[in-house]
Structure formats: structure tokens, C-alpha cells
Design a protein around this motif. Structure first.
Motif, mmCIF file in Angstrom:
data_model
loop_
_atom_site.group_PDB
_atom_site.id
_atom_site.type_symbol
_atom_site.label_atom_id
_atom_site.label_comp_id
_atom_site.label_asym_id
_atom_site.label_seq_id
_atom_site.Cartn_x
_atom_site.Cartn_y
_atom_site.Cartn_z
ATOM 1 N N LEU A 165 0.837 -1.195 -0.014
ATOM 2 C CA LEU A 165 0.107 -0.041 0.067
ATOM 3 C C LEU A 165 0.849 1.257 0.026
ATOM 4 C CD1 LEU A 165 -2.779 1.311 -0.007
ATOM 5 C CD2 LEU A 165 -2.634 1.000 2.527
ATOM 6 N N ILE A 166 1.767 1.449 0.718
ATOM 7 C CA ILE A 166 2.735 2.348 0.840
ATOM 8 C C ILE A 166 3.557 2.431 -0.563
ATOM 9 C CG2 ILE A 166 5.037 3.215 1.842
ATOM 10 C CD1 ILE A 166 4.049 1.789 4.356
ATOM 11 N N LEU A 167 3.884 1.435 -1.073
ATOM 12 C CA LEU A 167 4.515 1.523 -2.602
ATOM 13 C C LEU A 167 3.521 1.911 -3.493
ATOM 14 C CD1 LEU A 167 6.750 0.838 -4.319
ATOM 15 C CD2 LEU A 167 6.104 -1.307 -4.557
ATOM 16 N N VAL A 168 2.187 1.588 -3.475
ATOM 17 C CA VAL A 168 1.279 2.185 -4.524
ATOM 18 C C VAL A 168 1.145 3.619 -4.163
ATOM 19 C CG1 VAL A 168 -1.286 2.412 -5.124
ATOM 20 C CG2 VAL A 168 -0.164 -0.010 -4.774
ATOM 21 N N LEU A 169 0.843 4.162 -2.933
ATOM 22 C CA LEU A 169 0.846 5.669 -2.618
ATOM 23 C C LEU A 169 2.259 6.454 -3.105
ATOM 24 C CD1 LEU A 169 -0.439 7.972 -1.264
ATOM 25 C CD2 LEU A 169 0.409 7.368 0.881
ATOM 26 N N ALA A 170 3.390 5.668 -3.161
ATOM 27 C CA ALA A 170 4.608 6.369 -3.560
ATOM 28 C C ALA A 170 4.392 6.504 -5.162
ATOM 29 C CB ALA A 170 5.648 5.521 -3.257
ATOM 30 N N GLY A 171 3.863 5.496 -5.591
ATOM 31 C CA GLY A 171 3.719 5.278 -7.103
ATOM 32 C C GLY A 171 2.767 6.301 -7.641
ATOM 33 N N LEU A 184 10.258 -4.894 0.914
ATOM 34 C CA LEU A 184 10.093 -5.457 -0.373
ATOM 35 C C LEU A 184 11.418 -5.486 -1.079
ATOM 36 C CD1 LEU A 184 6.873 -3.503 -1.515
ATOM 37 C CD2 LEU A 184 7.019 -5.850 -0.725
ATOM 38 N N PRO A 185 11.516 -6.480 -2.257
ATOM 39 C CA PRO A 185 12.964 -6.581 -2.792
ATOM 40 C C PRO A 185 13.035 -5.225 -3.787
ATOM 41 C CG PRO A 185 11.577 -8.536 -3.348
ATOM 42 C CD PRO A 185 10.820 -7.555 -2.516
ATOM 43 N N VAL A 186 14.016 -4.605 -3.755
ATOM 44 C CA VAL A 186 14.553 -3.496 -4.331
ATOM 45 C C VAL A 186 14.097 -3.538 -5.799
ATOM 46 C CG1 VAL A 186 17.016 -4.007 -5.071
ATOM 47 C CG2 VAL A 186 16.199 -1.659 -4.759
ATOM 48 N N GLY A 187 14.444 -4.726 -6.532
ATOM 49 C CA GLY A 187 14.011 -4.731 -8.048
ATOM 50 C C GLY A 187 12.442 -4.684 -8.261
ATOM 51 N N THR A 188 11.875 -5.034 -7.269
ATOM 52 C CA THR A 188 10.339 -5.355 -7.355
ATOM 53 C C THR A 188 9.717 -4.060 -7.271
ATOM 54 O OG1 THR A 188 10.228 -7.823 -6.982
ATOM 55 C CG2 THR A 188 8.226 -6.390 -6.505
ATOM 56 N N ALA A 189 10.222 -3.557 -5.830
ATOM 57 C CA ALA A 189 9.545 -2.149 -5.536
ATOM 58 C C ALA A 189 9.925 -1.075 -6.458
ATOM 59 C CB ALA A 189 10.138 -1.946 -4.114
#
Length: 105
Positions: free
Chosen positions: A4-10, A53-58
Motif C-alpha cells: 500500500l505504501i508502494l502504491v501511494l509512492a507511485g 520488498l525486494p529493491v528490484g520489485t519495488a
């Protein structure tokens, strides 16, 4: 929670990418302030998401959300082209994002 944090960052990445257009080369104060704040928040949240999360995935998901969202808003806000190859390519990026999420679990 990290997804969810990653989606918000996106989503914030979309904000600063589109915001760049409105700064007119950083000559407009408030669009520049909003763009810089969105940029900083996006990077900070990406860093938080990378704790779990893995750096490549994130990074790939973050860039993908930003690229697709920015391209869609470019179409909506700035009347950019809607060529079929462009739309198919955006769909493939979306499929890649979903694939990365499914591969991570």
C-alpha cells in the motif's frame, strides 16, 4: 502494508511528473513547491516500502505506476495521442506490475 505504501509512492510519482509540466521550467512558485513536495514524499515512501520488498520489485512497480499514470493523465489533461500501440504498451506495463505483485506474494 508495504505494498500500500508502494502504491501511494507511485501515485505521488505521477503527481510530481505531471507537476513538472505545470511548473513551466520551475518558473511558477506554487506548482514548483507542490512538485518538489510530491517528489520528496514519493522517494521517502519508496524507501519505506523497500524495507520489506525486494529493491528490484519495488522500484519496477513504482516506476510502472508512475509511467502508466503519467501517460494516462497526459492523454486526459494534455490531449496526448491514444495510438493503439501506446495503449497496448501501457497495458503490458500494467500486466508486468500485476505479475511482479503475484510473484512476490
Amino acid at each position: 502494508m508495504h505494498w500500500l505504501i508502494l502504491v501511494l509512492a507511485g501515485l505521488l510519482e505521477i503527481g510530481w511528473a505531471i507537476g513538472l509540466k505545470y511548473t513551466e521550467g520551475f518558473t511558477k512558485l506554487w506548482p514548483t513547491v507542490g512538485t518538489v513536495l510530491s517528489l520528496v514524499a514519493s522517494f521517502l515512501l519508496l524507501g519505506v516500502a523497500m524495507r520489506a520488498l525486494p529493491v528490484g520489485t519495488a522500484y519496477a512497480v513504482w516506476v510502472g505506476i508512475g509511467a502508466v499514470g503519467t501517460a494516462i493523465l497526459g492523454i486526459v489533461l494534455f490531449n496526448e495521442s491514444t495510438e493503439i500501440l501506446k495503449l497496448v504498451s501501457l497495458g503490458l506495463i500494467c500486466a508486468g506490475i500485476v505479475g511482479l505483485k503475484l510473484a512476490h506474494g
